[in-house]
Write an enzyme that holds these catalytic residues in place. Structure first.
Site, PDB file in Angstrom:
ATOM      1  CG  ASP A 108      -0.373  -0.271   2.520  1.00 35.77           C
ATOM      2  OD1 ASP A 108       0.864  -0.104   2.649  1.00 35.77           O
ATOM      3  OD2 ASP A 108      -1.093  -0.657   3.439  1.00 35.77           O
ATOM      4  CG  ASN A 143      -9.665  -0.113  10.504  1.00 34.69           C
ATOM      5  OD1 ASN A 143      -8.677  -0.792  10.226  1.00 34.69           O
ATOM      6  ND2 ASN A 143     -10.059   0.911   9.782  1.00 34.69           N
ATOM      7  CG  HIS A 192      -6.463  -1.354   7.740  1.00 34.96           C
ATOM      8  ND1 HIS A 192      -6.434  -0.018   8.088  1.00 34.96           N
ATOM      9  CD2 HIS A 192      -5.211  -1.804   7.983  1.00 34.96           C
ATOM     10  CE1 HIS A 192      -5.226   0.290   8.510  1.00 34.96           C
ATOM     11  NE2 HIS A 192      -4.472  -0.767   8.461  1.00 34.96           N
ATOM     12  CD  GLU A 197      -8.835   2.341   6.239  1.00 36.30           C
ATOM     13  OE1 GLU A 197      -8.984   1.450   7.094  1.00 36.30           O
ATOM     14  OE2 GLU A 197      -8.169   3.368   6.443  1.00 36.30           O
TER      15      GLU A 197
END
Ligand code: GLP
Length: 242
Positions: free
Chosen positions: A67, A136, A138, A143
């Site tokens: 990423d 979270n 991810h 996301e």
């Protein structure tokens, strides 16, 4: 899915390096996608030591960046490619021609994402994904909510990711708001996945990842039905099973 618990972060890093080194020994031309973040750094250091000692041949690997923030200037200190380069590529002696990156200074990030997926397809998919777990749930910057079929694409960072990434760059205001991430589809199709999870702050999300419902609200939960997944967690992240 196989879960292995280690005593602490140092043991996790050694076990992760053993796993990756064994895979590379068996598949010297493997296609790897590699995360940044804090968790894999110990694994990368251990692999670098093996490369320096001449016991790890990286000369035929193909390495994909997981990423990137989008819209950075070429020399931006927050470049995740720079982080990948300094922590993994350079220490392991991996040449630029072995690398497919997500260019954080791309004038057309959407086109860059399409080119990336074409390169993944040309490589025959990933042999190994080395991943961390976002607070979270991810994977990369997929996301929540994230469907399993999503391709590599430009995303807006969630508030939780901005908060967690603030630790890397010295505060929330320093965190870019847009990013590019390798897609869920490409990651979930990897033939092997090594998910590295360390620390008490990951305890709740790791439990949701491994034992909760499979849901776009916890993107990593889709690993429950992916093939070849190994989860390496330390005792702080998974305290009940030792
Ligand atoms: C970051 C990155 C991920 C990384 C994850 C966990 O935001 N986008 O690629 O794996 O969050 O990071 P860490 O290992 O620092 O907890």
């Amino acid at each position: 899915m196989q879960l292995t618990i280690t005593e602490d972060y140092a043991a996790l890093s050694r076990a992760g390096a053993d796993y990756v080194a064994a895979l590379i020994a068996a598949s010297p031309a493997a296609a790897l996608v590699v995360a940044t973040g804090n968790t894999p750094m110990g694994v990368y250091s251990a692999l670098a030591a093996r490369a320096a000692a001449g016991t790890l041949d990286t000369s035929r690997l193909r390495v994909f960046q997981l990423d990137a923030y989008a819209g950075l200037a070429p020399d931006d200190r927050r470049s995740l490619f720079r982080w990948t380069n300094e922590s993994f590529l350079a220490p392991l002696g991996i040449r630029p021609d072995q690398v497919v990156l997500l260019p954080d200074d791309a004038p057309d990030p959407d086109a860059a994402c399409r080119a990336y997926d074409a390169a993944v397809a040309a490589a025959g998919g990933f042999d190994l994904a080395i991943l961390g777990l976002g607070p979270n749930g991810h994977l990369g910057f997929n996301e929540p909510p994230a469907d399993p079929g999503l391709p590599t694409r430009v995303v807006r960072l969630s508030e939780e990711s901005i908060a967690s990434n603030a630790a890397y760059w010295g505060g929330r205001d320093a965190v870019p708001r847009a990013a590019m991430t390798c897609g869920m589809a490409q990651l979930l199709a990897a033939r092997h996945t090594l998910l590295l999870v360390s620390g008490e702050h990951k305890r709740a999300i790791l439990r949701r990842t491994l034992e909760g419902p499979i849901t776009p609200d916890v993107p990593a939960s889709f690993l429950q039905r992916a093939a070849g997944v190994t989860v390496l967690a330390d005792r702080a992240a998974w305290p009940d099973t030792v």
